[in-house]
Every structure is written in C-alpha cells, then in structure tokens.
Design an enzyme around this catalytic site. Structure first.
Site, PDB file in Angstrom:
ATOM      1  N   VAL A   9     -48.377  17.658  -9.015  1.00 38.81           N
ATOM      2  CA  VAL A   9     -49.296  18.031  -7.944  1.00 38.81           C
ATOM      3  C   VAL A   9     -50.474  17.066  -7.825  1.00 38.81           C
ATOM      4  CG1 VAL A   9     -48.663  20.458  -8.062  1.00 38.81           C
ATOM      5  CG2 VAL A   9     -50.598  19.628  -9.420  1.00 38.81           C
ATOM      6  N   HIS A  56     -48.171  42.161  -6.639  1.00 37.52           N
ATOM      7  CA  HIS A  56     -46.832  42.767  -6.622  1.00 37.52           C
ATOM      8  C   HIS A  56     -46.875  44.288  -6.745  1.00 37.52           C
ATOM      9  CE1 HIS A  56     -47.229  42.537 -11.071  1.00 37.52           C
ATOM     10  NE2 HIS A  56     -46.381  43.549 -11.075  1.00 37.52           N
ATOM     11  N   ASP A  58     -57.488  39.890 -15.055  1.00 38.37           N
ATOM     12  CA  ASP A  58     -56.043  39.848 -14.932  1.00 38.37           C
ATOM     13  C   ASP A  58     -55.468  41.094 -14.280  1.00 38.37           C
ATOM     14  OD1 ASP A  58     -53.540  38.504 -15.435  1.00 38.37           O
ATOM     15  OD2 ASP A  58     -53.171  39.908 -17.059  1.00 38.37           O
ATOM     16  N   HIS A 114     -54.837  44.598  -9.493  1.00 36.45           N
ATOM     17  CA  HIS A 114     -53.863  45.690  -9.490  1.00 36.45           C
ATOM     18  C   HIS A 114     -54.519  47.063  -9.400  1.00 36.45           C
ATOM     19  CE1 HIS A 114     -50.825  42.822 -10.140  1.00 36.45           C
ATOM     20  NE2 HIS A 114     -50.795  42.801 -11.448  1.00 36.45           N
TER      21      HIS A 114
END
Length: 488
Positions: free
Chosen positions: A97, A180, A237, A242
């Site tokens: 990259v 997700h 995290d 979440h």
C-alpha cells in the site's frame, strides 16, 4: 449454483480486498462471499481480487485459500463443483500500500466499467493512504464503494481525519462503515420485534422497564492479535462500536421509514442523548478488568500479561463493564449496563430487557420478586425468550419463572445467512441502513473518549479476573448497588 431474484446492479463486480491474505479475509470474508455465490447473490461476471505483499502466483494463492479459508465453510454448505467455480472468481494481486506503482498494477488488473467495491480489511492507519492512492490510480468513480472495517480510528480526532480523507474521494453514499453485529439476524429482528408488534411498544419505556443489560462475552484470549490489541483495548475494540450500536437499536425511537437516513437519524439521537461521564462518574460507574491465568475450555491458559507481544506492565483492559444512561423521556432513570470481555466463562452475546415488578406484591412469598425479562440471544445461538411467571402445579400459589421461547432456528425454514454474508450483499446492492454514518461514528467517539481519557487520568491498574470466569468482582458490585445482577 442456485438461482436468485434479479440483482439491483447490471454492472459486473470487482470486489477488491485490501488485507486479502489476513485473518479476517480468510475466516470471514471469503467464506461469506462463497455463500453469496452458492446462493446466487453475486452479480454475473463477479471477480474477487485479494491484495497482499506475498510473492504468490495464482496456484500458490489458491493453495493458501484452500488451507486457510475452506475449513470455515460448514460441510452442509460445501459443494466441490461450486467451490471450484468460486475459486475461478479469485485473483491475487501483489500490492504494497505504500507503493504507488502497485496501485497502477491493480488498475490494470481491474476491469473498466466494473462496479468496484474496495474492502479495507487493514489497520485503520492505512485507510487514508489506500484511498489517496486508489484515487491517484483512477480507480474511484461514481459507481465505486468502499467498506471500512472497525475500529475506525482510535479517538475522535483520528476518526475525523479518516472520514475527511476518505470523503475527499468517496461521497457519503459510497462509504460503508461496517459493524458485523448489525448484520446478525437477531439484531435486525429486534427492529421488527419493537416496531412491528403492538404488544411491546407501549411497554418499551420507563417506568415499565427497570434496566437493560447488554453483554458481549468472548471465550478466546487475544492470541495473535496481542500486538494490535494492547494499543486498543476492550473499550475501543468492542464498546465504542458493537455494544453502542446494540444500545442504539434498543433505545431508539421509531424511524419514519426504513430508509438508511431515517434509521440512522434515530440512532444518532440516542448517542447524543447518552449522559457524558465526568471523572467521578468514571470512578464510580465503570470497571476495567484484565484476565489472569486460569482455565478455559478445560485447558489452562495464560494471563494477558503472559501473552506474547504484551508488555509485562500493560494496563490495557480486556474487560469493561459500565452503567450508562440515555437522557430522554422514554428512558428516564433506566440504567443501561454494558459488559464485554475476553477469556470469559463462555462465548455469549445477549440483550436482557428487565421489566419492572408489579406495584403491589400480591405474591410476596416469591423469592426475588416477579422477574419478567425479554432475553435476546445473539450468539452462539440466536433466540428470543420472554421470561414470565407461572403457578407451580399443586396446592398453594407458588410461582416459578418459565420461558416463552421463539426458537428462530426452527420457526423459519429459510436459510439464515451469517452476518458478513448479509452485509456484503447489502454493499453490493447499495443498501446503507445497517452501516454507520459519519456523524453517528463521530458522536460515538465523543461519548467514548472522555471515558478512555478519564482512565488515563486515574492511572489505575485494571482489576484482575481469572480466565474462564465472568469478570472481576467489581463488575458484579456495579449492579448490586442498584439491586440488579448480571443475567448469565
């Protein structure tokens, strides 16, 4: 390959995965794309281009996929002919990259006129570089889409920097910030449960609800992610993304429609209504933990400080529990308890909505009061359970808690797609509802940053807890003060 309904796009698809040799790509992305291919949910002429720094030719790359990705497809879903057809979609492009010339190589490998979806499964620190070089190589057009993995930044300033840089090349409608958990069937079912059923909506507020618990417990330790995890911690995290997203869906007001902005507008209102933590609140209403040596899965496992690539004096938290408040009329004085941790007793993610006891104790002999709870289990199994009280058979009026259980596995005959499969199909079809908008992400960091900074000011070591337990004792005391206990 099975048939499907007509897809939304008429363009061929080039799915380009940065970090295509990494753990996420092998365990989640490629198996999810295989399942989408198996069930006819990818456009015709799809190709999947995986980038990596390894010097692989095509045969070596396919052997790597066979070794590291094939085992994450359930045998019941595996078909040798379909798998071979899926492998024919895969292309490997060696790419560093940091090298602009490698992006020219990628441009040569990608097809003109294809709809390009760039999945950035890399460290967030590389997002800006990747997007800049994609644009310089002429790979970004009005049909392109970019998927950004979490955590997006490590604080509000870094998140703003990333959003600004990505926004120079992609319109907001082209940016898919993925979480997700928003792809899980039960999480999406929560919207229907709340807003599609007249039984629950009148009760979904204070004072009918006394508390809400959200738990995301992991049985695994940090493993090979220790180097990344030690600079991140459980708050960045898990909680900032979440758990906060789950809280939003529980607490949001009914949207005016199911359009992406209508839903995300209501989630944003929840985040902006979250009470901000002062230093005294942080000391009283948050608990940080760090797992020590213990037994997990019937095996002795090391403590966090004994993991490779973890400094021996690390104060990084592997567990967080906190009490939050949504300052709106609907949720006045209702505590939201959030908990997440690694090396917990078992893998379990659930939302527990506890309803208030009746105002008059007609059955005072019932130990612990009259507990009515709605339990929404997200993993390892997905289910919705309503816990109510019933009379025990026999003489007298003794009560016992029983469950009205909606087993989603047996209630529906349709196949239940995994979260990544569902969200990747949404990206291909241009559905933004289950992805975070920029202002939503930045508002989440505005709430989380003072907690993280406050921990730095307090400069206290995380509380120790044994691997294989439910976390430090202080997390249980957090709820006991209010007369509640964690629902395991």
């Amino acid at each position: 390959m099975t048939s499907s309904t007509e897809l939304d796009t008429g363009l061929p698809l080039d799915m380009i995965i940065f970090g295509g040799m990494g753990d996420l790509a092998m365990r989640k992305l490629l198996p999810a794309l295989y399942m989408a291919y198996l069930h006819g949910n990818l456009p015709p002429s799809t190709r999947i281009l995986s980038t990596g720094r390894q010097e692989f030719d095509r045969s070596a790359y396919l052997a790597h996929v066979q070794e590291h990705s094939r085992s994450f497809i359930a045998e019941s879903n595996f078909n040798e002919q379909t798998w071979n057809g899926f492998l024919n979609l895969l292309v490997y492009v060696r790419l560093d990259v940091q090298q602009a010339a490698d992006f020219n190589t990628l441009a040569e490998a990608s097809r003109g006129g294809a709809q390009r979806v760039f999945y950035l499964s890399t460290a967030p620190s590389l997002f800006i570089t990747i997007c800049d070089k994609l644009s310089e190589a002429g790979l970004v057009d009005r049909n392109a889409r970019v998927v950004l993995e979490k955590p997006l930044g490590r604080d509000l300033p870094s998140a703003i920097d990333i959003n600004e840089a990505v926004g120079r090349h992609f319109a907001e409608s082209q940016i898919y910030r993925i979480d997700h958990y928003l792809g899980k069937e039960t999480v999406q079912n929560l919207m229907v449960l709340r807003f599609g059923n007249s039984i629950l909506e009148p009760l979904w507020r204070a004072p009918n609800i006394s508390s809400v618990q959200i738990t995301v417990a992991e049985e695994v330790g940090v493993g090979s992610r220790a180097g990344f995890y030690d600079s991140t911690g459980a708050m960045r995290d898990m909680v900032q993304n979440h758990l906060l997203q789950l809280l939003c869906i529980v607490a949001m007001e009914p949207p005016t429609s199911l359009t992406p902005d209508a839903v995300r507008d209501e989630k944003l209102k929840v985040i902006r209504s979250l009470r901000r933590f002062r230093l005294a609140d942080i000391a009283r209403d948050t608990v940080r933990g760090q797992y020590g040596h213990g037994v997990s899965g019937n095996q002795e496992v090391p403590g966090y400080l004994e993991e490779s690539n973890v400094p021996p004096d690390s104060k990084t938290e592997t567990f967080v529990a906190l009490r939050a408040h949504v300052d709106t009329w609907r949720w006045s004085k209702v505590p939201f308890y959030l908990r997440t941790g690694k090396r917990m007793a078992r893998r379990s993610s659930k939302i527990v909505v506890e309803f208030a006891n009746p105002p008059f104790p007609l059955f005072p002999e019932t130990p612990g009061g009259v507990a009515n709870r709605l339990v929404i289990e997200l993993q390892p199994e997905e289910a919705i359970k309503l816990q109510v009280m019933a009379k025990q058979p026999g003489t007298g009026m003794k009560m016992q808690q029983v469950e009205l259980n909606l087993d989603l596995q047996s209630a529906f005959q349709q196949r239940r797609a995994e979260a990544y499969e569902r969200l990747l199909i949404d990206v291909v079809r241009g559905r933004l509802t289950h992805f975070m908008r920029r202002d939503e992400l930045e508002a989440a960091w505005e709430w989380a940053d003072p907690i993280i900074n406050g921990w730095g000011t307090l400069d206290e070591k995380p509380h120790s807890y044994a691997a294989g337990s439910w976390g430090p004792a202080e997390a249980f005391a957090l709820l006991a003060r209010d007369g509640f206990s964690w629902i395991e």
